[in-house]
Design a protein around this motif. Structure first.
Motif, PDB file in Angstrom:
ATOM      1  N   GLU A   1       0.818  -1.213   0.000  1.00 35.07           N
ATOM      2  CA  GLU A   1       0.000   0.000   0.000  1.00 35.07           C
ATOM      3  C   GLU A   1       0.854   1.266   0.000  1.00 35.07           C
ATOM      4  N   LEU A   2       2.072   1.183   0.520  1.00 31.80           N
ATOM      5  CA  LEU A   2       2.950   2.346   0.554  1.00 31.80           C
ATOM      6  C   LEU A   2       3.325   2.808  -0.845  1.00 31.80           C
ATOM      7  N   PHE A   3       3.410   1.872  -1.773  1.00 32.94           N
ATOM      8  CA  PHE A   3       3.864   2.200  -3.106  1.00 32.94           C
ATOM      9  C   PHE A   3       2.716   2.355  -4.103  1.00 32.94           C
ATOM     10  N   GLU A   4       1.508   2.328  -3.602  1.00 28.56           N
ATOM     11  CA  GLU A   4       0.333   2.505  -4.425  1.00 28.56           C
ATOM     12  C   GLU A   4       0.111   3.994  -4.653  1.00 28.56           C
ATOM     13  N   SER A   5      -0.243   4.387  -5.864  1.00 28.87           N
ATOM     14  CA  SER A   5      -0.510   5.803  -6.127  1.00 28.87           C
ATOM     15  C   SER A   5      -1.837   6.193  -5.475  1.00 28.87           C
ATOM     16  N   THR A   6      -2.027   7.472  -5.276  1.00 31.38           N
ATOM     17  CA  THR A   6      -3.267   7.921  -4.643  1.00 31.38           C
ATOM     18  C   THR A   6      -4.465   7.646  -5.546  1.00 31.38           C
ATOM     19  N   ALA A   7      -4.278   7.706  -6.858  1.00 32.40           N
ATOM     20  CA  ALA A   7      -5.373   7.397  -7.783  1.00 32.40           C
ATOM     21  C   ALA A   7      -5.766   5.925  -7.658  1.00 32.40           C
ATOM     22  N   ALA A   8      -4.770   5.059  -7.530  1.00 33.80           N
ATOM     23  CA  ALA A   8      -5.051   3.625  -7.385  1.00 33.80           C
ATOM     24  C   ALA A   8      -5.749   3.350  -6.060  1.00 33.80           C
ATOM     25  N   ARG A   9      -5.365   4.068  -5.014  1.00 38.09           N
ATOM     26  CA  ARG A   9      -6.008   3.887  -3.710  1.00 38.09           C
ATOM     27  C   ARG A   9      -7.479   4.267  -3.772  1.00 38.09           C
ATOM     28  N   SER A  10      -7.781   5.346  -4.485  1.00 37.50           N
ATOM     29  CA  SER A  10      -9.171   5.792  -4.552  1.00 37.50           C
ATOM     30  C   SER A  10     -10.010   4.853  -5.424  1.00 37.50           C
ATOM     31  N   ARG A  11      -9.402   4.189  -6.400  1.00 39.28           N
ATOM     32  CA  ARG A  11     -10.122   3.250  -7.255  1.00 39.28           C
ATOM     33  C   ARG A  11     -10.312   1.891  -6.608  1.00 39.28           C
ATOM     34  N   ARG A  12      -9.497   1.590  -5.606  1.00 34.51           N
ATOM     35  CA  ARG A  12      -9.549   0.274  -4.977  1.00 34.51           C
ATOM     36  C   ARG A  12     -10.919   0.060  -4.343  1.00 34.51           C
ATOM     37  N   THR A  13     -11.475  -1.104  -4.555  1.00 38.39           N
ATOM     38  CA  THR A  13     -12.781  -1.404  -3.984  1.00 38.39           C
ATOM     39  C   THR A  13     -12.625  -1.766  -2.514  1.00 38.39           C
ATOM     40  N   PRO A  14     -13.579  -1.358  -1.697  1.00 43.36           N
ATOM     41  CA  PRO A  14     -13.488  -1.686  -0.275  1.00 43.36           C
ATOM     42  C   PRO A  14     -13.655  -3.194  -0.049  1.00 43.36           C
ATOM     43  N   SER A  15     -13.031  -3.687   0.993  1.00 42.02           N
ATOM     44  CA  SER A  15     -13.129  -5.111   1.304  1.00 42.02           C
ATOM     45  C   SER A  15     -14.530  -5.430   1.831  1.00 42.02           C
ATOM     46  N   ALA A  16     -14.831  -6.702   1.867  1.00 47.01           N
ATOM     47  CA  ALA A  16     -16.141  -7.143   2.360  1.00 47.01           C
ATOM     48  C   ALA A  16     -16.342  -6.722   3.808  1.00 47.01           C
ATOM     49  N   GLU A  17     -15.281  -6.784   4.587  1.00 48.27           N
ATOM     50  CA  GLU A  17     -15.380  -6.389   6.000  1.00 48.27           C
ATOM     51  C   GLU A  17     -15.691  -4.904   6.134  1.00 48.27           C
ATOM     52  N   GLU A  18     -15.056  -4.079   5.290  1.00 55.60           N
ATOM     53  CA  GLU A  18     -15.290  -2.640   5.351  1.00 55.60           C
ATOM     54  C   GLU A  18     -16.729  -2.296   4.984  1.00 55.60           C
ATOM     55  N   VAL A  19     -17.310  -3.052   4.087  1.00 54.17           N
ATOM     56  CA  VAL A  19     -18.691  -2.821   3.676  1.00 54.17           C
ATOM     57  C   VAL A  19     -19.660  -3.378   4.718  1.00 54.17           C
ATOM     58  N   ALA A  20     -19.341  -4.557   5.270  1.00 51.15           N
ATOM     59  CA  ALA A  20     -20.272  -5.250   6.165  1.00 51.15           C
ATOM     60  C   ALA A  20     -20.350  -4.629   7.565  1.00 51.15           C
ATOM     61  N   ALA A  21     -19.261  -4.089   8.060  1.00 50.45           N
ATOM     62  CA  ALA A  21     -19.244  -3.587   9.438  1.00 50.45           C
ATOM     63  C   ALA A  21     -20.347  -2.564   9.719  1.00 50.45           C
ATOM     64  N   PRO A  22     -20.487  -1.509   8.915  1.00 53.13           N
ATOM     65  CA  PRO A  22     -21.572  -0.555   9.199  1.00 53.13           C
ATOM     66  C   PRO A  22     -22.958  -1.180   9.059  1.00 53.13           C
ATOM     67  N   LEU A  23     -23.082  -2.133   8.151  1.00 55.80           N
ATOM     68  CA  LEU A  23     -24.381  -2.779   7.969  1.00 55.80           C
ATOM     69  C   LEU A  23     -24.758  -3.608   9.197  1.00 55.80           C
ATOM     70  N   TYR A  24     -23.794  -4.323   9.758  1.00 56.64           N
ATOM     71  CA  TYR A  24     -24.071  -5.095  10.971  1.00 56.64           C
ATOM     72  C   TYR A  24     -24.420  -4.177  12.139  1.00 56.64           C
ATOM     73  N   GLU A  25     -23.756  -3.024  12.212  1.00 52.46           N
ATOM     74  CA  GLU A  25     -24.087  -2.060  13.265  1.00 52.46           C
ATOM     75  C   GLU A  25     -25.534  -1.584  13.116  1.00 52.46           C
ATOM     76  N   GLU A  26     -25.925  -1.281  11.882  1.00 54.59           N
ATOM     77  CA  GLU A  26     -27.293  -0.827  11.626  1.00 54.59           C
ATOM     78  C   GLU A  26     -28.303  -1.914  11.960  1.00 54.59           C
ATOM     79  N   ILE A  27     -27.999  -3.162  11.606  1.00 58.88           N
ATOM     80  CA  ILE A  27     -28.887  -4.280  11.932  1.00 58.88           C
ATOM     81  C   ILE A  27     -29.059  -4.381  13.442  1.00 58.88           C
ATOM     82  N   GLY A  28     -27.965  -4.249  14.174  1.00 58.62           N
ATOM     83  CA  GLY A  28     -28.030  -4.311  15.636  1.00 58.62           C
ATOM     84  C   GLY A  28     -28.909  -3.219  16.209  1.00 58.62           C
ATOM     85  N   ARG A  29     -28.732  -1.991  15.708  1.00 61.20           N
ATOM     86  CA  ARG A  29     -29.545  -0.868  16.198  1.00 61.20           C
ATOM     87  C   ARG A  29     -31.024  -1.099  15.893  1.00 61.20           C
ATOM     88  N   LEU A  30     -31.306  -1.548  14.683  1.00 56.67           N
ATOM     89  CA  LEU A  30     -32.703  -1.767  14.302  1.00 56.67           C
ATOM     90  C   LEU A  30     -33.331  -2.899  15.099  1.00 56.67           C
TER      91      LEU A  30
END
Length: 100
Positions: free
Chosen positions: A55-84
């Motif tokens: 990640e240190l040698f990745e350009s900033t453009a490549a970092r912004s294009r990188r898709t988020p991991s499943a964990e990064e996507v799922a964590a807020p959703l699980y929090e919302e499920i818990g609250r609901l």
């Protein structure tokens, strides 16, 4: 007797220890003695260091294009499920009290 959380170590210290382990000049036991940390902890820090190096040698453009991991996507959703779920349980309890 309760056990404390242990000492807090700075990121700089962890990086130094992980770099020392990554160099491979000393064994984990020798490094553990020198820095007074458990060899298992040194192995974890070394693994984290080696995982993050690309990640240190990745350009900033490549970092912004990188898709988020499943964990990064799922964590807020699980929090919302818990609250609901808590809100739904609360409303069910209140509605049953109103019917009585």
């Amino acid at each position: 007797m309760t056990r404390g959380r242990g000492k807090r170590l700075s990121p700089d210290f962890k990086a130094r220890v992980a770099l020392e382990a990554a160099k491979g000049h000393k064994t984990a036991s020798e490094i553990a003695q020198e820095f007074q940390v458990h060899p298992t902890q040194i192995s974890q820090w070394k693994r984290q260091l080696l995982d993050k190096v690309p990640e240190l040698f990745e350009s900033t453009a490549a970092r912004s294009r990188r898709t988020p991991s499943a964990e990064e996507v799922a964590a807020p959703l699980y929090e919302e499920i818990g609250r609901l779920k808590v809100e739904l349980d609360f409303l069910k309890k209140k509605s049953s009290q109103l019917k009585e």
